[in-house]
Design an enzyme around this catalytic site. Sequence first.
Site, mmCIF file in Angstrom:
data_model
loop_
_atom_site.group_PDB
_atom_site.id
_atom_site.type_symbol
_atom_site.label_atom_id
_atom_site.label_comp_id
_atom_site.label_asym_id
_atom_site.label_seq_id
_atom_site.Cartn_x
_atom_site.Cartn_y
_atom_site.Cartn_z
ATOM 1 N N GLY A 152 0.825 -1.208 0.000
ATOM 2 C CA GLY A 152 0.000 0.000 0.000
ATOM 3 C C GLY A 152 0.855 1.253 0.000
ATOM 4 N N CYS A 156 2.642 -2.399 4.087
ATOM 5 C CA CYS A 156 2.379 -3.666 3.409
ATOM 6 C C CYS A 156 1.111 -4.329 3.936
ATOM 7 C CB CYS A 156 3.569 -4.610 3.608
ATOM 8 S SG CYS A 156 5.121 -3.995 2.888
ATOM 9 N N LYS A 171 -3.440 -5.102 7.029
ATOM 10 C CA LYS A 171 -2.706 -3.984 6.431
ATOM 11 C C LYS A 171 -2.014 -3.193 7.533
ATOM 12 C CE LYS A 171 -4.907 -0.459 4.410
ATOM 13 N NZ LYS A 171 -5.569 0.319 3.349
ATOM 14 N N ASP A 268 -10.573 6.368 -5.329
ATOM 15 C CA ASP A 268 -9.340 5.677 -5.730
ATOM 16 C C ASP A 268 -9.652 4.290 -6.271
ATOM 17 O OD1 ASP A 268 -6.605 5.507 -6.129
ATOM 18 O OD2 ASP A 268 -6.196 4.700 -4.131
#
Length: 429
Positions: A152, A156, A171, A268
């Site tokens: 990300g 990670c 995450k 996004d």
Amino acid sequence: MKKFLRFLFLFNISVTQFLTVSSSASNPSIAPVSTSMATFSPGIKMGSGEEHRLEHKKLLIGLIISSSSLGVIILFCLGFWVCYRRKKSPNSIKNSDAESGNSSFTMFMRRLSSIQTQRRPSFNKAYVQCFDFKTLEKATGGFKESNVIGQGGFGCVYKACFDNNTKAAVKKIENVSQEAKREFQNEVELLSKIEHSNIISLLGSASEINSSFIVYELMEKGSLDDQLHGPSCGSALTWHMRMKIALDTARGLEYLHEHCDPPIIHRDLKSSNILLGSSFCAKISDFGLAVSVGVHGKNNLKLSGTLGYVAPEYLLDGKLTDKSDVYAFGVVLLELLLGRRPVEKLTPSQCQSLVTWAMPQLTDRSKLPNIVDPVIKDTMDLKHLYQVAAMAVLCVQPEPSYRPLITDVLHSLVPLVPAELGGTLRLTR
């Protein structure tokens, strides 16, 4: 209020005293006053009946005047008190009304309005678990590099297995900046409120001084970006499977745009944020940049997104609407159709946009079959291919008003997906 009641009490006593004096003057048992007056005024002679009638008239007039004055004063003071309380604290009046026995109708209307506003009950989700660091560390094997399944912007994503054999994705967000902390809080807050079969499920979160963690359900097939542009180059994705992924993504977006209150703009959407389950069920993930419509403002909203997916009006003017997500969806649709990345490097200093390259060929039926991903070339009905290409062209229009709503895109995709994959297409065998 106490002073006001005290004033009314004293006023009442004064009026009572006045009436007592008046009535004593008209009572025959206290006649010595009249007799003495008659004695000292021999020229004036008054009959007892006429004298009593005069005293009764005086008493009646006094009663009328005192009653009217008292009523006017009470109304004036009451009105003044109500205005003062409303001006001072509207909430305190509502609270006092709720405590009183006469507020049952008010409470009923409030409950009725709350029921009416809850038109999207799935927007409210249950409790989200808070993990401790040691549990996450053990589940990820000490955050070993071999357990990394994604990367990300601020850290990670690790594969995790908990003591009850539950598998998940963790995450890890390095709290290196205020922006990282804001994205973490924003994602946890939004995902804790929404629940949909095509939105990634939030299992819990954790926060430390230097790092924050978000725990999701594990999607076994990874991201759409991995499947399309990874080592397999999309070989596992047939034409119908790609249409199913597009349909699932459209359903997730439609839920955000049309069924959340307030609506949510993902901001996004891209192939790496579309995760695939064991049966290639697609779910939208990564809500760090997502915003609620009406909550964000142009002045405090930083331009964010991924090059190649960002709508032109948002990139140039900062105008963000649900049509910005539709543009990004159109780019994902082109990736599924053509098997190309949204931005490709021609030389170290020159890049080519997939939208710019594909637009002239998408509308030419003679050229379109030649630019389709070789993995799925000649595996679909050409009529369906033209329909998907036309849909993608509409979604990536430079003018937002020319783009369709995601609901319209969803309805166009349903007939192209086989019934066993969630659509309505009946395959001939």
